[in-house]
Write an enzyme that holds these catalytic residues in place. Structure first.
Site, short mmCIF file in Angstrom:
data_model
loop_
_atom_site.label_atom_id
_atom_site.label_comp_id
_atom_site.label_asym_id
_atom_site.label_seq_id
_atom_site.Cartn_x
_atom_site.Cartn_y
_atom_site.Cartn_z
N LYS A 13 120.56 -48.93 97.48
CA LYS A 13 119.72 -47.72 97.60
C LYS A 13 118.36 -48.07 98.23
O LYS A 13 117.91 -47.41 99.15
CB LYS A 13 119.49 -47.08 96.23
CG LYS A 13 120.76 -46.75 95.48
CD LYS A 13 120.47 -46.12 94.12
CE LYS A 13 119.72 -47.01 93.14
NZ LYS A 13 120.45 -48.22 92.72
N ARG A 88 117.20 -40.43 86.60
CA ARG A 88 118.19 -41.35 86.05
C ARG A 88 118.77 -40.83 84.75
O ARG A 88 119.61 -41.49 84.15
CB ARG A 88 117.48 -42.67 85.74
CG ARG A 88 117.88 -43.83 86.62
CD ARG A 88 116.99 -44.98 86.22
NE ARG A 88 117.47 -46.25 86.60
CZ ARG A 88 117.03 -46.90 87.69
NH1 ARG A 88 116.18 -46.36 88.50
NH2 ARG A 88 117.49 -48.11 87.92
N ARG A 122 120.48 -61.60 95.22
CA ARG A 122 119.28 -60.92 95.71
C ARG A 122 118.03 -61.79 95.52
O ARG A 122 117.86 -62.43 94.48
CB ARG A 122 119.08 -59.59 94.98
CG ARG A 122 117.77 -58.92 95.38
CD ARG A 122 117.72 -57.46 95.05
NE ARG A 122 117.82 -57.18 93.63
CZ ARG A 122 117.83 -55.96 93.13
NH1 ARG A 122 117.75 -54.91 93.94
NH2 ARG A 122 117.93 -55.77 91.84
N ARG A 155 114.46 -61.36 90.70
CA ARG A 155 113.93 -60.36 89.77
C ARG A 155 114.41 -60.68 88.37
O ARG A 155 115.59 -60.98 88.18
CB ARG A 155 114.44 -58.96 90.18
CG ARG A 155 113.37 -58.12 90.87
CD ARG A 155 113.92 -56.86 91.46
NE ARG A 155 114.58 -55.97 90.51
CZ ARG A 155 115.01 -54.75 90.83
NH1 ARG A 155 114.87 -54.30 92.05
NH2 ARG A 155 115.60 -54.00 89.93
N ARG A 166 122.10 -53.27 82.47
CA ARG A 166 121.78 -52.23 83.45
C ARG A 166 123.04 -51.44 83.82
O ARG A 166 122.98 -50.23 83.99
CB ARG A 166 121.15 -52.84 84.70
CG ARG A 166 119.70 -53.26 84.46
CD ARG A 166 119.23 -54.24 85.50
NE ARG A 166 119.10 -53.67 86.82
CZ ARG A 166 119.07 -54.39 87.94
NH1 ARG A 166 119.18 -55.71 87.88
NH2 ARG A 166 118.91 -53.80 89.09
P1 AP5 Z 1 119.19 -53.18 96.91
O1 AP5 Z 1 118.97 -52.33 98.12
O2 AP5 Z 1 118.05 -53.95 96.37
O3 AP5 Z 1 119.92 -52.33 95.77
P2 AP5 Z 1 119.39 -51.13 94.88
O4 AP5 Z 1 120.50 -50.13 94.81
O5 AP5 Z 1 118.06 -50.64 95.37
O6 AP5 Z 1 119.31 -51.88 93.50
P3 AP5 Z 1 118.17 -51.99 92.38
O7 AP5 Z 1 118.64 -53.10 91.50
O8 AP5 Z 1 116.80 -52.12 92.95
O9 AP5 Z 1 118.31 -50.63 91.71
P4 AP5 Z 1 118.08 -50.31 90.27
O10 AP5 Z 1 118.37 -48.85 90.35
O11 AP5 Z 1 118.83 -51.04 89.25
O12 AP5 Z 1 116.59 -50.82 90.02
P5 AP5 Z 1 115.17 -50.08 90.12
O13 AP5 Z 1 114.27 -50.95 90.84
O14 AP5 Z 1 115.35 -48.67 90.55
O15 AP5 Z 1 120.41 -54.19 97.28
C1 AP5 Z 1 120.84 -55.16 96.35
C2 AP5 Z 1 121.18 -56.47 97.09
O16 AP5 Z 1 122.30 -56.24 97.97
C3 AP5 Z 1 120.06 -57.01 97.99
O17 AP5 Z 1 120.06 -58.40 97.91
C4 AP5 Z 1 120.43 -56.53 99.40
O18 AP5 Z 1 119.94 -57.41 100.40
C5 AP5 Z 1 121.95 -56.54 99.33
N1 AP5 Z 1 122.55 -55.49 100.14
C6 AP5 Z 1 122.11 -54.21 100.32
N2 AP5 Z 1 122.94 -53.52 101.12
C7 AP5 Z 1 123.95 -54.38 101.44
C8 AP5 Z 1 125.14 -54.26 102.22
N3 AP5 Z 1 125.47 -53.11 102.83
N4 AP5 Z 1 125.97 -55.33 102.31
C9 AP5 Z 1 125.67 -56.49 101.69
N5 AP5 Z 1 124.55 -56.67 100.94
C10 AP5 Z 1 123.71 -55.62 100.80
O19 AP5 Z 1 114.78 -50.00 88.57
C11 AP5 Z 1 114.42 -51.15 87.84
C12 AP5 Z 1 114.06 -50.75 86.41
O20 AP5 Z 1 112.94 -49.84 86.40
C13 AP5 Z 1 115.15 -50.01 85.61
O21 AP5 Z 1 116.10 -50.89 85.06
C14 AP5 Z 1 114.29 -49.31 84.54
O22 AP5 Z 1 113.88 -50.21 83.55
C15 AP5 Z 1 113.06 -48.90 85.34
N6 AP5 Z 1 113.23 -47.57 85.94
C16 AP5 Z 1 113.27 -47.29 87.27
N7 AP5 Z 1 113.46 -45.98 87.45
C17 AP5 Z 1 113.54 -45.42 86.22
C18 AP5 Z 1 113.76 -44.09 85.78
N8 AP5 Z 1 113.95 -43.07 86.63
N9 AP5 Z 1 113.78 -43.85 84.44
C19 AP5 Z 1 113.61 -44.85 83.55
N10 AP5 Z 1 113.41 -46.16 83.92
C20 AP5 Z 1 113.38 -46.42 85.25
#
Ligand code: AP5
Length: 210
Positions: A13, A88, A122, A155, A166
């Site tokens: 994402k 979420r 990652r 991370r 997660r």
């Molecule tokens: P990446 O693009 O980083 O994936 P992502 O979907 O953004 O994954 P995240 O882990 O960042 O999402 P998340 O939703 O768990 O965490 P967030 O930061 O929102 O890609 C992943 C890897 O794959 C990378 O290495 C990339 O290079 C590779 N890749 C990408 N595309 C590819 C492809 N096509 N082919 C091959 N490789 C590829 O949230 C973190 C924390 O914040 C949560 O756990 C929670 O504690 C808190 N939080 C955030 N939002 C909320 C909310 N709304 N409510 C409550 N708590 C929240």
């Protein structure tokens, strides 16, 4: 152009949101990035949420929603935005309806096996938030960001026990949003397994940005 990117952790994402936001000329609003910036700057909010993020649990809805409300009130979001990681939970989705109407919700589909491969490889630049992958998107110089030169880190929530939690949290609390948005006719699904450029092309087509 108010878009939501929805999907399991590691589905790509954030990687896609950065590029799509550039193409559409609207901001990429990642709640994860906003929380990590508070943690880095040691704000009161950052100190409050650090342990929650490290464990992979969700920050309480009221805290998260208020942060999003303030961010979307900023001038750059007046013509649209890509929300990445919000909503979420169902209460967050309901709260968003009062903040700004959503035009489309893009669901990233990826198997659990692929998610684990992506998260375990990652690497991120802590300053800029730029994301790499040791196999799929490696930096030019091993261990260092191509742009800022800073050392890449893992991370804390990409450690295996946090990833497991997660995924559990996603299935229990976030997946119900799929039906919620499908019922409202807003859901568009994407196969997130191809290479990044192919996924990008498909998103541009689906969101009518071509
Ligand atoms: P990446 O693009 O980083 O994936 P992502 O979907 O953004 O994954 P995240 O882990 O960042 O999402 P998340 O939703 O768990 O965490 P967030 O930061 O929102 O890609 C992943 C890897 O794959 C990378 O290495 C990339 O290079 C590779 N890749 C990408 N595309 C590819 C492809 N096509 N082919 C091959 N490789 C590829 O949230 C973190 C924390 O914040 C949560 O756990 C929670 O504690 C808190 N939080 C955030 N939002 C909320 C909310 N709304 N409510 C409550 N708590 C929240």
């Amino acid at each position: 152009m108010n878009f939501v990117f929805l999907g399991p952790p590691g589905a790509g994402k954030g990687t896609q949101a950065v590029e799509v936001a550039k193409k559409a000329g609207i901001p990429h609003v990642s709640t994860g990035d906003l929380f990590r910036s508070h943690i880095k700057n040691r704000t009161d909010l950052g100190l409050k949420v650090q342990a929650i993020l490290d464990s992979g649990n969700l920050v309480p809805d009221d805290v998260t929603t208020e942060m999003v409300r303030q961010r979307l009130a900023e001038k750059d979001a007046s013509k649209g935005f890509i929300l990445d990681g919000f909503p979420r939970t169902i209460p967050q989705a309901k709260a968003l309806e009062d903040i700004a109407p959503v035009c489309a919700v893009l669901l990233f589909n990826l198997t659990e096996e692929e998610i684990i491969k992506r998260l375990s490889g990652r690497r991120v630049a802590p300053g800029s938030g730029k994301t790499y992958h040791i196999h799929f998107n490696p930096p030019k110089r091993d261990g260092f960001c191509d742009h800022s030169g800073e050392e890449l880190i893992i991370r804390p929530d990409d450690e295996p026990s946090a990833v497991k939690n997660r995924l559990h949290v996603y299935r229990a609390q976030t997946e119900p949003l799929v039906a919620y948005y499908r019922e409202r006719g807003l859901l568009k699904e994407i196969d997130a397994s191809p290479k990044g450029e192919a996924v990008f092309g498909e998103i541009v087509r689906l969101l009518g940005l071509d």
